[in-house]
Design an enzyme around this catalytic site. Sequence first.
Site, PDB file in Angstrom:
ATOM      1  N   ASP A  91       1.052  -1.512  -0.114  1.00  0.00           N
ATOM      2  CA  ASP A  91       0.280  -0.502   0.066  1.00  0.00           C
ATOM      3  C   ASP A  91       0.938   0.964  -0.291  1.00  0.00           C
ATOM      4  OD1 ASP A  91       0.794  -0.320   2.952  1.00  0.00           O
ATOM      5  OD2 ASP A  91      -0.973  -0.076   3.686  1.00  0.00           O
TER       6      ASP A  91
ATOM      7  N   PHE B 194      -0.180  11.322   7.205  1.00  0.00           N
ATOM      8  CA  PHE B 194      -0.959  10.627   7.517  1.00  0.00           C
ATOM      9  C   PHE B 194      -2.065  10.115   6.682  1.00  0.00           C
ATOM     10  CE2 PHE B 194      -2.725   6.128   9.499  1.00  0.00           C
ATOM     11  CZ  PHE B 194      -1.585   5.417  10.320  1.00  0.00           C
TER      12      PHE B 194
HETATM   13  P1  IMP Z   1       7.554   0.922   6.305  1.00  0.00           P
HETATM   14  O1  IMP Z   1       8.435  -0.233   6.771  1.00  0.00           O
HETATM   15  O2  IMP Z   1       7.968   2.249   7.834  1.00  0.00           O
HETATM   16  O3  IMP Z   1       7.925   1.295   5.111  1.00  0.00           O
HETATM   17  O4  IMP Z   1       6.419   1.339   7.292  1.00  0.00           O
HETATM   18  C1  IMP Z   1       5.152   0.475   5.802  1.00  0.00           C
HETATM   19  C2  IMP Z   1       3.714   0.232   6.847  1.00  0.00           C
HETATM   20  O5  IMP Z   1       3.591   1.466   7.283  1.00  0.00           O
HETATM   21  C3  IMP Z   1       2.810   0.521   5.762  1.00  0.00           C
HETATM   22  O6  IMP Z   1       2.738  -0.623   5.095  1.00  0.00           O
HETATM   23  C4  IMP Z   1       0.963   1.092   6.340  1.00  0.00           C
HETATM   24  O7  IMP Z   1       0.699  -0.375   6.932  1.00  0.00           O
HETATM   25  C5  IMP Z   1       2.324   1.755   7.529  1.00  0.00           C
HETATM   26  N1  IMP Z   1       2.260   2.859   7.318  1.00  0.00           N
HETATM   27  C6  IMP Z   1       3.332   4.124   6.893  1.00  0.00           C
HETATM   28  N2  IMP Z   1       2.290   5.065   6.428  1.00  0.00           N
HETATM   29  C7  IMP Z   1       1.470   4.865   6.690  1.00  0.00           C
HETATM   30  C8  IMP Z   1       0.173   5.860   6.229  1.00  0.00           C
HETATM   31  O8  IMP Z   1       0.634   6.824   6.251  1.00  0.00           O
HETATM   32  N3  IMP Z   1      -1.047   5.248   6.555  1.00  0.00           N
HETATM   33  C9  IMP Z   1      -1.880   4.575   7.392  1.00  0.00           C
HETATM   34  N4  IMP Z   1       0.030   3.746   7.574  1.00  0.00           N
HETATM   35  C10 IMP Z   1       0.219   4.010   7.097  1.00  0.00           C
HETATM   36 MG    MG Z   2       1.020  -2.031   5.180  1.00  0.00          MG
END
Ligand code: IMP
Ligand code: MG
Length: 174
Positions: free
Chosen positions: A99, A151
Amino acid sequence: MPSPKLRVLIPEQQIQRRIREIAAQIDADYPEGQLYVVGILKGACIFLSDLVRALNRQARIDFIGTASYGRGKTSSGEVKLTRDLDSTIENADVLIVEDIVDSGVTLTYLKHVLEQRKPRSVRIAALLDKPSRRLRPVEVDYVGFQIPDEFVVGYGLDYAEDYRNLRDVCVLES
Ligand code: IMP
Ligand code: MG
């Protein structure tokens, strides 16, 4: 407690148009054959559903589950697998569907895990990208939209498991 406000950031029609463009790009990039599409639960399920139906090729669908040890709006930097794939991906062309790429920790970890299983190729498609938040450099092959550091919820993305079924991507303003 005041109820959170939602502001539309990317409307449904724009998401759908961009998905058709990405699917056409994927069709052009891969040689003929089957694609093994791996969605990261749960956030990617809606993007994956629209993306695979826009492809003009055979695709298998599987899901993988990850959890980061953090809670709330930021991740802690550590990832674990909570659900594995159903099948082997040896010699398969794997497309990971996510996503949103935020810190890059989840995708860096997953790509590493899947590459050890000897697939023919592993590429990544993410609907959203927040480049300003990156902690780990990760090459995302197909990106829907780059967004600012806000967010967002909707179109699969949640806040504490709510809002996934919104048709638009919205900023959650508290
Ligand atoms: P990363 O490992 O920090 O790249 O995180 C990715 C995961 O964090 C995504 O798959 C989302 O589940 C969650 N995430 C990061 N930013 C958002 C946001 O703005 N809204 C909702 N979920 C988020
Ligand atoms: Mg996710």
